[in-house]
Design a protein around this motif. Structure first.
Motif, PDB file in Angstrom:
ATOM      1  N   VAL A   8       0.819  -1.217   0.000  1.00 23.61           N
ATOM      2  CA  VAL A   8       0.000   0.000   0.000  1.00 23.61           C
ATOM      3  C   VAL A   8       0.853   1.266   0.000  1.00 23.61           C
ATOM      4  O   VAL A   8       0.356   2.331  -0.332  1.00 23.61           O
ATOM      5  CB  VAL A   8      -1.008   0.046   1.175  1.00 23.61           C
ATOM      6  N   TYR A   9       2.113   1.137   0.322  1.00 27.85           N
ATOM      7  CA  TYR A   9       3.011   2.294   0.277  1.00 27.85           C
ATOM      8  C   TYR A   9       3.050   2.900  -1.124  1.00 27.85           C
ATOM      9  O   TYR A   9       3.403   4.064  -1.294  1.00 27.85           O
ATOM     10  CB  TYR A   9       4.459   1.909   0.619  1.00 27.85           C
ATOM     11  N   PHE A  10       2.723   2.105  -2.130  1.00 24.35           N
ATOM     12  CA  PHE A  10       2.884   2.514  -3.522  1.00 24.35           C
ATOM     13  C   PHE A  10       1.561   2.658  -4.274  1.00 24.35           C
ATOM     14  O   PHE A  10       1.555   2.944  -5.456  1.00 24.35           O
ATOM     15  CB  PHE A  10       3.783   1.509  -4.261  1.00 24.35           C
ATOM     16  N   TRP A  11       0.441   2.442  -3.617  1.00 23.13           N
ATOM     17  CA  TRP A  11      -0.852   2.561  -4.280  1.00 23.13           C
ATOM     18  C   TRP A  11      -1.187   4.031  -4.486  1.00 23.13           C
ATOM     19  O   TRP A  11      -1.180   4.811  -3.538  1.00 23.13           O
ATOM     20  CB  TRP A  11      -1.949   1.916  -3.444  1.00 23.13           C
ATOM     21  N   PRO A  12      -1.499   4.412  -5.724  1.00 23.36           N
ATOM     22  CA  PRO A  12      -1.879   5.815  -5.948  1.00 23.36           C
ATOM     23  C   PRO A  12      -3.288   6.048  -5.402  1.00 23.36           C
ATOM     24  O   PRO A  12      -4.152   5.176  -5.490  1.00 23.36           O
ATOM     25  CB  PRO A  12      -1.854   5.948  -7.470  1.00 23.36           C
ATOM     26  N   ILE A  33      -4.255  -5.679   5.573  1.00 28.52           N
ATOM     27  CA  ILE A  33      -3.087  -4.919   5.127  1.00 28.52           C
ATOM     28  C   ILE A  33      -1.969  -5.243   6.108  1.00 28.52           C
ATOM     29  O   ILE A  33      -2.110  -5.010   7.310  1.00 28.52           O
ATOM     30  CB  ILE A  33      -3.351  -3.406   5.131  1.00 28.52           C
ATOM     31  N   LEU A  34      -0.870  -5.786   5.600  1.00 28.11           N
ATOM     32  CA  LEU A  34       0.291  -6.090   6.433  1.00 28.11           C
ATOM     33  C   LEU A  34       1.389  -5.095   6.091  1.00 28.11           C
ATOM     34  O   LEU A  34       1.740  -4.936   4.911  1.00 28.11           O
ATOM     35  CB  LEU A  34       0.782  -7.512   6.177  1.00 28.11           C
ATOM     36  N   VAL A  35       1.899  -4.405   7.096  1.00 29.29           N
ATOM     37  CA  VAL A  35       2.908  -3.372   6.871  1.00 29.29           C
ATOM     38  C   VAL A  35       4.022  -3.460   7.902  1.00 29.29           C
ATOM     39  O   VAL A  35       3.827  -3.930   9.022  1.00 29.29           O
ATOM     40  CB  VAL A  35       2.307  -1.951   6.921  1.00 29.29           C
ATOM     41  N   GLU A  36       5.158  -2.974   7.472  1.00 23.43           N
ATOM     42  CA  GLU A  36       6.225  -2.688   8.421  1.00 23.43           C
ATOM     43  C   GLU A  36       5.950  -1.281   8.908  1.00 23.43           C
ATOM     44  O   GLU A  36       5.682  -0.379   8.101  1.00 23.43           O
ATOM     45  CB  GLU A  36       7.582  -2.763   7.730  1.00 23.43           C
ATOM     46  N   VAL A  37       5.950  -1.099  10.194  1.00 27.10           N
ATOM     47  CA  VAL A  37       5.598   0.199  10.755  1.00 27.10           C
ATOM     48  C   VAL A  37       6.784   1.145  10.580  1.00 27.10           C
ATOM     49  O   VAL A  37       7.855   0.938  11.145  1.00 27.10           O
ATOM     50  CB  VAL A  37       5.204   0.076  12.247  1.00 27.10           C
ATOM     51  N   VAL A  38       6.570   2.147   9.744  1.00 23.27           N
ATOM     52  CA  VAL A  38       7.574   3.198   9.536  1.00 23.27           C
ATOM     53  C   VAL A  38       6.874   4.536   9.693  1.00 23.27           C
ATOM     54  O   VAL A  38       5.675   4.643   9.470  1.00 23.27           O
ATOM     55  CB  VAL A  38       8.234   3.108   8.135  1.00 23.27           C
ATOM     56  N   ASP A  39       7.627   5.549  10.084  1.00 22.76           N
ATOM     57  CA  ASP A  39       6.985   6.850  10.205  1.00 22.76           C
ATOM     58  C   ASP A  39       7.187   7.646   8.920  1.00 22.76           C
ATOM     59  O   ASP A  39       7.973   7.281   8.056  1.00 22.76           O
ATOM     60  CB  ASP A  39       7.459   7.613  11.442  1.00 22.76           C
ATOM     61  N   LYS A  43      13.673   6.953   6.500  1.00 25.09           N
ATOM     62  CA  LYS A  43      14.675   7.030   5.429  1.00 25.09           C
ATOM     63  C   LYS A  43      14.154   6.387   4.152  1.00 25.09           C
ATOM     64  O   LYS A  43      14.519   6.775   3.060  1.00 25.09           O
ATOM     65  CB  LYS A  43      15.984   6.375   5.855  1.00 25.09           C
ATOM     66  N   TRP A  44      13.267   5.397   4.285  1.00 23.61           N
ATOM     67  CA  TRP A  44      12.768   4.689   3.097  1.00 23.61           C
ATOM     68  C   TRP A  44      11.983   5.611   2.178  1.00 23.61           C
ATOM     69  O   TRP A  44      12.048   5.497   0.964  1.00 23.61           O
ATOM     70  CB  TRP A  44      11.916   3.492   3.509  1.00 23.61           C
ATOM     71  N   THR A  45      11.214   6.524   2.737  1.00 23.05           N
ATOM     72  CA  THR A  45      10.407   7.402   1.891  1.00 23.05           C
ATOM     73  C   THR A  45      11.268   8.370   1.093  1.00 23.05           C
ATOM     74  O   THR A  45      10.841   8.859   0.054  1.00 23.05           O
ATOM     75  CB  THR A  45       9.367   8.184   2.717  1.00 23.05           C
ATOM     76  N   SER A  46      12.472   8.627   1.553  1.00 16.32           N
ATOM     77  CA  SER A  46      13.360   9.500   0.787  1.00 16.32           C
ATOM     78  C   SER A  46      14.246   8.717  -0.181  1.00 16.32           C
ATOM     79  O   SER A  46      14.806   9.286  -1.103  1.00 16.32           O
ATOM     80  CB  SER A  46      14.224  10.347   1.727  1.00 16.32           C
ATOM     81  N   VAL A  47      14.354   7.421   0.010  1.00 18.22           N
ATOM     82  CA  VAL A  47      15.204   6.583  -0.834  1.00 18.22           C
ATOM     83  C   VAL A  47      14.399   5.881  -1.928  1.00 18.22           C
ATOM     84  O   VAL A  47      14.885   5.694  -3.037  1.00 18.22           O
ATOM     85  CB  VAL A  47      15.946   5.530   0.025  1.00 18.22           C
ATOM     86  N   VAL A  48      13.173   5.505  -1.627  1.00 14.51           N
ATOM     87  CA  VAL A  48      12.349   4.746  -2.562  1.00 14.51           C
ATOM     88  C   VAL A  48      11.344   5.688  -3.216  1.00 14.51           C
ATOM     89  O   VAL A  48      10.463   6.232  -2.549  1.00 14.51           O
ATOM     90  CB  VAL A  48      11.616   3.590  -1.843  1.00 14.51           C
ATOM     91  N   GLU A  49      11.484   5.863  -4.507  1.00 15.54           N
ATOM     92  CA  GLU A  49      10.619   6.780  -5.244  1.00 15.54           C
ATOM     93  C   GLU A  49       9.162   6.312  -5.208  1.00 15.54           C
ATOM     94  O   GLU A  49       8.860   5.129  -5.389  1.00 15.54           O
ATOM     95  CB  GLU A  49      11.077   6.869  -6.697  1.00 15.54           C
ATOM     96  N   GLY A  50       8.255   7.247  -4.944  1.00 17.34           N
ATOM     97  CA  GLY A  50       6.830   6.952  -4.966  1.00 17.34           C
ATOM     98  C   GLY A  50       6.295   6.292  -3.719  1.00 17.34           C
ATOM     99  O   GLY A  50       5.130   5.909  -3.670  1.00 17.34           O
ATOM    100  N   MET A  51       7.111   6.186  -2.676  1.00 15.06           N
ATOM    101  CA  MET A  51       6.670   5.520  -1.446  1.00 15.06           C
ATOM    102  C   MET A  51       6.046   6.523  -0.487  1.00 15.06           C
ATOM    103  O   MET A  51       6.566   7.612  -0.280  1.00 15.06           O
ATOM    104  CB  MET A  51       7.852   4.841  -0.762  1.00 15.06           C
ATOM    105  N   THR A  52       4.912   6.126   0.092  1.00 12.35           N
ATOM    106  CA  THR A  52       4.269   6.906   1.144  1.00 12.35           C
ATOM    107  C   THR A  52       4.118   6.000   2.359  1.00 12.35           C
ATOM    108  O   THR A  52       3.606   4.896   2.233  1.00 12.35           O
ATOM    109  CB  THR A  52       2.873   7.399   0.699  1.00 12.35           C
ATOM    110  N   ALA A  53       4.568   6.459   3.496  1.00 13.34           N
ATOM    111  CA  ALA A  53       4.461   5.677   4.728  1.00 13.34           C
ATOM    112  C   ALA A  53       3.133   5.999   5.408  1.00 13.34           C
ATOM    113  O   ALA A  53       2.694   7.145   5.428  1.00 13.34           O
ATOM    114  CB  ALA A  53       5.622   5.999   5.656  1.00 13.34           C
ATOM    115  N   TYR A  54       2.492   4.957   5.944  1.00 10.56           N
ATOM    116  CA  TYR A  54       1.239   5.104   6.682  1.00 10.56           C
ATOM    117  C   TYR A  54       1.387   4.415   8.029  1.00 10.56           C
ATOM    118  O   TYR A  54       1.908   3.308   8.096  1.00 10.56           O
ATOM    119  CB  TYR A  54       0.076   4.437   5.936  1.00 10.56           C
TER     120      TYR A  54
END
Length: 88
Positions: A8-12, A33-39, A43-54
């Protein structure tokens, strides 16, 4: 049960996508929905293009707003969560 595992990090337009998931589920169908909890400043949201953390709480709210019922958050260790919803 249908699942989304760390995608879901990548779903538009996630709210619209969740409404579509609810629409195609059978009545009483479950969605997890299974997620790794990130805020949001992970760092992932700045490294991985198009990623949104929830946060799990954000995802539960989005499921509620999409019309799911019996939404729950289950935490597996502090860094993983499953958010469940049922189509009424």
């Amino acid at each position: 049960m249908h699942r989304s595992i760390e995608t879901v990090y990548f779903w538009p337009n996630l709210p619209n996508c969740l409404q579509e998931v609810r629409r195609v589920l059978k009545s009483g169908g479950k969605f997890a929905i299974l997620v790794e909890v990130v805020d949001s400043d992970s760092k992932w949201t700045s490294v991985v293009e198009g990623m949104t953390a929830y946060s799990p709480e954000d995802l539960k709210k989005l499921l509620d707003e999409a019309g799911f019922t019996q939404t729950e958050i289950h935490r597996k260790k502090p860094t993983y969560a499953t958010i469940l919803g049922v189509k009424p």
